[in-house]
Write an enzyme that holds these catalytic residues in place. Structure first.
Site, PDB file in Angstrom:
ATOM      1  N   ASN A  60     -16.726 -28.374  -3.886  1.00  0.00           N
ATOM      2  CA  ASN A  60     -15.843 -28.544  -2.727  1.00  0.00           C
ATOM      3  C   ASN A  60     -16.019 -27.401  -1.726  1.00  0.00           C
ATOM      4  OD1 ASN A  60     -13.903 -29.942  -1.267  1.00  0.00           O
ATOM      5  ND2 ASN A  60     -12.199 -28.865  -2.231  1.00  0.00           N
ATOM      6  N   ARG A  89     -20.955 -20.819   3.103  1.00  0.00           N
ATOM      7  CA  ARG A  89     -19.890 -20.057   2.458  1.00  0.00           C
ATOM      8  C   ARG A  89     -20.266 -19.686   1.025  1.00  0.00           C
ATOM      9  NH1 ARG A  89     -14.081 -20.044   1.035  1.00  0.00           N
ATOM     10  NH2 ARG A  89     -14.106 -22.199   0.380  1.00  0.00           N
ATOM     11  N   ARG A 129     -11.682 -20.818  -6.821  1.00  0.00           N
ATOM     12  CA  ARG A 129     -12.728 -20.765  -7.840  1.00  0.00           C
ATOM     13  C   ARG A 129     -12.764 -19.439  -8.566  1.00  0.00           C
ATOM     14  NH1 ARG A 129     -13.795 -22.199  -3.118  1.00  0.00           N
ATOM     15  NH2 ARG A 129     -14.278 -24.364  -2.516  1.00  0.00           N
ATOM     16  N   LYS A 183     -20.995 -32.911 -12.252  1.00  0.00           N
ATOM     17  CA  LYS A 183     -21.987 -32.573 -11.234  1.00  0.00           C
ATOM     18  C   LYS A 183     -22.510 -31.151 -11.387  1.00  0.00           C
ATOM     19  CE  LYS A 183     -23.510 -31.109  -7.176  1.00  0.00           C
ATOM     20  NZ  LYS A 183     -23.595 -29.721  -6.705  1.00  0.00           N
ATOM     21  N   PRO A 214     -28.052 -34.701 -10.512  1.00  0.00           N
ATOM     22  CA  PRO A 214     -26.720 -34.393  -9.977  1.00  0.00           C
ATOM     23  C   PRO A 214     -26.375 -35.329  -8.816  1.00  0.00           C
ATOM     24  CG  PRO A 214     -28.112 -32.414 -10.089  1.00  0.00           C
ATOM     25  CD  PRO A 214     -28.989 -33.602 -10.311  1.00  0.00           C
ATOM     26  N   ASP A 236     -23.789 -35.629  -5.888  1.00  0.00           N
ATOM     27  CA  ASP A 236     -22.759 -34.990  -5.065  1.00  0.00           C
ATOM     28  C   ASP A 236     -22.407 -35.930  -3.920  1.00  0.00           C
ATOM     29  OD1 ASP A 236     -25.266 -34.669  -3.778  1.00  0.00           O
ATOM     30  OD2 ASP A 236     -24.239 -33.386  -2.353  1.00  0.00           O
ATOM     31  N   HIS A 274     -23.450 -35.963  -0.866  1.00  0.00           N
ATOM     32  CA  HIS A 274     -24.629 -36.384  -0.100  1.00  0.00           C
ATOM     33  C   HIS A 274     -25.421 -37.458  -0.840  1.00  0.00           C
ATOM     34  CE1 HIS A 274     -24.025 -33.302   2.855  1.00  0.00           C
ATOM     35  NE2 HIS A 274     -24.061 -32.348   1.950  1.00  0.00           N
TER      36      HIS A 274
END
Length: 286
Positions: free
Chosen positions: A115, A120, A181, A225, A242, A244, A246
């Site tokens: 997320n 970042r 996180r 994931k 994986p 995600d 996208h």
DNA sequence: TACCAGGTCGCTG
DNA sequence: CAGCGACCTGGT
């Protein structure tokens, strides 16, 4: 320095493929890589690549790191021309490879990736290294005015050890942009610390894909994931695929009747990486 | 302002 | 067990 011919590899594409967050572009097309505690710089010259290390170190570390044993031409050949989407993705990201990165580092960076967005994630990784890593001196590449390549000293920050993060406590992780996180990072650092942590990591490396994936899922902050990303990038289980946001979008758009995972059994992760690269870079590159 | 970014957790039915 | 809202935070 090491000079070697390598096919199917483009350092800039690898850097922009979302699998590693510590590759940086230097001057004259040179790329720097920090992998765990090791540092190297590399540049393309015609069909060859130059690396800022001795032959012995290249064979021992970097040949494996860049997956030079992987048959990427062979992987690409498996995609039939009828699959125009995947053919185009491969044309776009022809130089992408799956790096063999440090397992502990992949645990941290892909837990951070959830997320989140790539800029970042990079920022958080940089902050973690600056705060908990150790400054070291490595070898870089510079282009002299006479056109020859030479090695120079470069300083860099190592990736933090599990112990250094674990001992900081949750308060030591604030202000690094980790967000919620932070508790996941502390938890995995505690899990990987000390002799027991080493044993756990070693066990993961021995395990097959299914077993490794199942063990990873037990960790706080690791879901399906992220577990697949750790398997793919940290354990080199290239069959891991994986999915995600996208890739999910790609699958619904181009494969409404289902992606032929079975067809690419054992190496679907390679193709996933071409898809991902194409998705996030197709607009940026012309 | 609301939504998104390489998702996962914890709770609900 | 599937579905769903909340979640740090910085950028459009």
């Amino acid at each position: 320095m090491v000079r070697i011919k390598i096919n199917d590899m483009d350092l800039g594409q690898i850097a922009k493929s979302g699998q590693c967050f510590r590759m940086k572009e230097q001057e004259h097309g040179v790329w720097s890589v920090v992998a765990g505690t090791k540092y190297i710089e590399a540049v393309r010259e015609e069909e060859e690549f130059l690396f800022s290390c001795e032959e012995e170190e290249f064979q021992r570390i970097w040949s494996h790191y860049f997956d030079l044993g992987g048959d990427y031409a062979g992987y690409k050949k498996q995609v039939p021309s009828e699959d125009s989407y995947l053919r185009e993705a491969i044309r776009c990201g022809w130089g992408v490879r799956i790096l063999c990165q440090d397992l502990w580092e992949m645990l941290v960076t892909f837990i951070l990736s959830q997320n989140n967005n790539i800029p970042r994630i990079k920022g958080s990784v940089t902050e973690l290294c600056n705060k908990f890593g150790v400054e070291r001196s490595g070898r870089g590449l510079v282009l002299f005015s006479d056109g020859t390549w030479n090695e120079v000293r470069k300083s860099y920050m190592t990736f933090p050890t599990p112990e250094s993060i674990a001992s900081s406590g949750i308060s030591g992780l604030s202000g690094l942009g980790l967000g919620y996180r932070d508790k996941y990072i502390l938890s995995i650092a505690e899990c990987c610390s000390g002799p027991e942590g080493n044993t756990w990591l070693a066990g993961l490396k021995e395990a097959d894909y299914e077993s490794a994936h199942a063990q990873l899922l037990k960790q706080l902050g690791i879901g399906k994931k992220v577990a697949d990303c750790v398997c793919l990038f940290g354990l080199h289980h290239v069959g891991a695929f994986p999915v995600d946001t996208h890739v999910k979008q790609i699958l619904t758009t181009y494969y409404p009747d289902g992606f032929p995972l079975k067809r690419y059994e054992g190496y679907a992760g390679i193709l996933q990486q071409y898809m991902f690269y194409h998705k996030i870079n197709r607009l940026a590159v012309e």
